[in-house]
Design a protein around this motif. Structure first.
Motif, PDB file in Angstrom:
ATOM      1  N   ALA A 154     -15.312 -39.775-123.786  1.00 44.80           N
ATOM      2  CA  ALA A 154     -16.367 -40.789-123.776  1.00 44.80           C
ATOM      3  C   ALA A 154     -17.723 -40.158-123.486  1.00 44.80           C
ATOM      4  O   ALA A 154     -18.726 -40.484-124.135  1.00 44.80           O
ATOM      5  CB  ALA A 154     -16.049 -41.874-122.755  1.00 44.80           C
ATOM      6  N   ARG A 208     -20.802 -40.229-126.041  1.00 40.17           N
ATOM      7  CA  ARG A 208     -22.019 -40.907-125.564  1.00 40.17           C
ATOM      8  C   ARG A 208     -23.220 -39.963-125.637  1.00 40.17           C
ATOM      9  O   ARG A 208     -24.281 -40.321-126.149  1.00 40.17           O
ATOM     10  CB  ARG A 208     -21.817 -41.387-124.128  1.00 40.17           C
ATOM     11  CG  ARG A 208     -22.943 -42.238-123.599  1.00 40.17           C
ATOM     12  CD  ARG A 208     -22.719 -42.721-122.149  1.00 40.17           C
ATOM     13  NE  ARG A 208     -21.385 -43.254-121.920  1.00 40.17           N
ATOM     14  CZ  ARG A 208     -20.415 -42.636-121.224  1.00 40.17           C
ATOM     15  NH1 ARG A 208     -20.637 -41.457-120.681  1.00 40.17           N
ATOM     16  NH2 ARG A 208     -19.234 -43.203-121.065  1.00 40.17           N
ATOM     17  N   TYR A 256     -24.007 -46.088-134.389  1.00 39.22           N
ATOM     18  CA  TYR A 256     -22.549 -46.020-134.238  1.00 39.22           C
ATOM     19  C   TYR A 256     -21.891 -45.701-135.584  1.00 39.22           C
ATOM     20  O   TYR A 256     -20.918 -44.964-135.658  1.00 39.22           O
ATOM     21  CB  TYR A 256     -21.997 -47.325-133.682  1.00 39.22           C
ATOM     22  CG  TYR A 256     -22.381 -47.607-132.240  1.00 39.22           C
ATOM     23  CD1 TYR A 256     -22.919 -46.635-131.426  1.00 39.22           C
ATOM     24  CD2 TYR A 256     -22.199 -48.871-131.710  1.00 39.22           C
ATOM     25  CE1 TYR A 256     -23.274 -46.898-130.116  1.00 39.22           C
ATOM     26  CE2 TYR A 256     -22.541 -49.149-130.397  1.00 39.22           C
ATOM     27  CZ  TYR A 256     -23.080 -48.157-129.600  1.00 39.22           C
ATOM     28  OH  TYR A 256     -23.410 -48.423-128.303  1.00 39.22           O
ATOM     29  N   SER A 270     -13.439 -44.635-136.027  1.00 47.30           N
ATOM     30  CA  SER A 270     -14.005 -45.928-136.424  1.00 47.30           C
ATOM     31  C   SER A 270     -15.282 -46.213-135.639  1.00 47.30           C
ATOM     32  O   SER A 270     -15.500 -45.697-134.537  1.00 47.30           O
ATOM     33  CB  SER A 270     -12.997 -47.051-136.186  1.00 47.30           C
ATOM     34  OG  SER A 270     -12.845 -47.283-134.802  1.00 47.30           O
ATOM     35  N   SER A 308     -15.997 -49.035-134.279  1.00 52.02           N
ATOM     36  CA  SER A 308     -15.660 -49.762-133.054  1.00 52.02           C
ATOM     37  C   SER A 308     -15.191 -48.802-131.961  1.00 52.02           C
ATOM     38  O   SER A 308     -15.464 -49.024-130.777  1.00 52.02           O
ATOM     39  CB  SER A 308     -14.607 -50.835-133.318  1.00 52.02           C
ATOM     40  OG  SER A 308     -13.412 -50.265-133.801  1.00 52.02           O
ATOM     41  N   ARG A 309     -14.522 -47.701-132.355  1.00 47.13           N
ATOM     42  CA  ARG A 309     -14.098 -46.714-131.351  1.00 47.13           C
ATOM     43  C   ARG A 309     -15.312 -46.006-130.758  1.00 47.13           C
ATOM     44  O   ARG A 309     -15.367 -45.754-129.560  1.00 47.13           O
ATOM     45  CB  ARG A 309     -13.131 -45.705-131.983  1.00 47.13           C
ATOM     46  CG  ARG A 309     -12.601 -44.702-130.989  1.00 47.13           C
ATOM     47  CD  ARG A 309     -11.730 -45.382-129.945  1.00 47.13           C
ATOM     48  NE  ARG A 309     -11.239 -44.409-128.980  1.00 47.13           N
ATOM     49  CZ  ARG A 309     -11.246 -44.584-127.682  1.00 47.13           C
ATOM     50  NH1 ARG A 309     -11.672 -45.731-127.163  1.00 47.13           N
ATOM     51  NH2 ARG A 309     -10.809 -43.666-126.871  1.00 47.13           N
ATOM     52  N   GLN A 333     -18.255 -47.306-130.419  1.00 48.11           N
ATOM     53  CA  GLN A 333     -18.846 -48.279-129.505  1.00 48.11           C
ATOM     54  C   GLN A 333     -18.080 -48.332-128.181  1.00 48.11           C
ATOM     55  O   GLN A 333     -18.691 -48.365-127.114  1.00 48.11           O
ATOM     56  CB  GLN A 333     -18.880 -49.658-130.147  1.00 48.11           C
ATOM     57  CG  GLN A 333     -19.544 -50.698-129.275  1.00 48.11           C
ATOM     58  CD  GLN A 333     -19.592 -52.064-129.948  1.00 48.11           C
ATOM     59  OE1 GLN A 333     -18.997 -52.274-130.998  1.00 48.11           O
ATOM     60  NE2 GLN A 333     -20.303 -52.986-129.321  1.00 48.11           N
ATOM     61  N   GLN A 334     -16.762 -48.331-128.260  1.00 51.61           N
ATOM     62  CA  GLN A 334     -15.939 -48.348-127.028  1.00 51.61           C
ATOM     63  C   GLN A 334     -16.238 -47.140-126.163  1.00 51.61           C
ATOM     64  O   GLN A 334     -16.393 -47.260-124.941  1.00 51.61           O
ATOM     65  CB  GLN A 334     -14.443 -48.350-127.376  1.00 51.61           C
ATOM     66  CG  GLN A 334     -13.931 -49.625-127.953  1.00 51.61           C
ATOM     67  CD  GLN A 334     -12.482 -49.465-128.422  1.00 51.61           C
ATOM     68  OE1 GLN A 334     -12.019 -48.360-128.682  1.00 51.61           O
ATOM     69  NE2 GLN A 334     -11.801 -50.593-128.556  1.00 51.61           N
ATOM     70  N   LEU A 335     -16.322 -45.969-126.791  1.00 55.39           N
ATOM     71  CA  LEU A 335     -16.549 -44.748-126.032  1.00 55.39           C
ATOM     72  C   LEU A 335     -17.960 -44.717-125.414  1.00 55.39           C
ATOM     73  O   LEU A 335     -18.139 -44.289-124.279  1.00 55.39           O
ATOM     74  CB  LEU A 335     -16.346 -43.524-126.924  1.00 55.39           C
ATOM     75  CG  LEU A 335     -14.895 -43.281-127.359  1.00 55.39           C
ATOM     76  CD1 LEU A 335     -14.821 -42.245-128.452  1.00 55.39           C
ATOM     77  CD2 LEU A 335     -14.032 -42.881-126.171  1.00 55.39           C
ATOM     78  N   THR A 381     -20.014 -47.398-124.771  1.00 57.46           N
ATOM     79  CA  THR A 381     -20.298 -48.473-123.815  1.00 57.46           C
ATOM     80  C   THR A 381     -19.268 -48.539-122.681  1.00 57.46           C
ATOM     81  O   THR A 381     -19.482 -49.242-121.704  1.00 57.46           O
ATOM     82  CB  THR A 381     -20.319 -49.839-124.521  1.00 57.46           C
ATOM     83  OG1 THR A 381     -19.014 -50.111-125.060  1.00 57.46           O
ATOM     84  CG2 THR A 381     -21.379 -49.870-125.608  1.00 57.46           C
ATOM     85  N   GLY A 382     -18.150 -47.857-122.837  1.00 58.13           N
ATOM     86  CA  GLY A 382     -17.124 -47.900-121.793  1.00 58.13           C
ATOM     87  C   GLY A 382     -16.304 -49.165-121.815  1.00 58.13           C
ATOM     88  O   GLY A 382     -15.658 -49.515-120.831  1.00 58.13           O
ATOM     89  N   ARG A 383     -16.326 -49.899-122.908  1.00 54.78           N
ATOM     90  CA  ARG A 383     -15.549 -51.134-123.020  1.00 54.78           C
ATOM     91  C   ARG A 383     -14.413 -50.980-123.988  1.00 54.78           C
ATOM     92  O   ARG A 383     -14.356 -50.327-124.905  1.00 54.78           O
ATOM     93  CB  ARG A 383     -16.418 -52.295-123.481  1.00 54.78           C
ATOM     94  CG  ARG A 383     -17.448 -52.662-122.465  1.00 54.78           C
ATOM     95  CD  ARG A 383     -18.198 -53.885-122.898  1.00 54.78           C
ATOM     96  NE  ARG A 383     -19.624 -53.529-122.900  1.00 54.78           N
ATOM     97  CZ  ARG A 383     -20.534 -54.177-123.540  1.00 54.78           C
ATOM     98  NH1 ARG A 383     -20.240 -55.183-124.286  1.00 54.78           N
ATOM     99  NH2 ARG A 383     -21.779 -53.821-123.474  1.00 54.78           N
TER     100      ARG A 383
END
Length: 126
Positions: free
Chosen positions: A91, A95, A105, A115, A117-118, A120-122, A124-126
């Motif tokens: 992450a 980031r 992204y 992806s 969305s992956r 974004q997850q990494l 933002t930490g969500r």
């Protein structure tokens, strides 16, 4: 009358049921028979009906097996810690990459082969 302590452990092809406080023991063919055996041992030694005897039977597993399982548990805990460390590291790298390169992204996803969305997850930490 308080509860008696008994142990049961494998001895060849049978189970040895022992009541250490009374220095007595017996054998049973199946582990499931140990509770009744222990109760009857105490009842016979104390001269009371078996129904009035309370015995806690503690199975004794092979120490080598228990040590092996403890080692396996320790390895699993180490592995879990490494997975967590890896996730934090991944992450942080993504980031930093997105922020330093001013990437969207979508751009980061295409560059990294993951992806959007992956990413974004990494990030933002969500």
């Amino acid at each position: 009358m308080g509860a008696w302590e008994a142990t049961v452990e494998r001895e060849g092809r049978v189970w040895r049921v022992s009541v250490p406080a009374l220095g007595i023991s017996d054998q049973v063919a199946r582990l499931g028979e140990a509770d009744v055996c222990a109760r009857e041992l105490v009842a016979g030694a104390e001269g009371v009906p078996a129904e009035r005897v309370e015995v806690r039977v503690r199975p004794l597993a092979d120490p080598g097996v228990l040590a092996g399982l403890a080692e396996a548990d320790a390895i699993a805990a180490e592995a879990a810690a490494l997975v967590e460390r890896s996730a934090r590291m991944r992450a942080g790298i993504v980031r930093s990459y997105v922020e330093e390169q001013h990437l969207t992204y979508r751009e980061a996803a295409r560059l990294l082969g993951i992806s959007m969305s992956r990413v974004q997850q990494l990030v933002t930490g969500r």
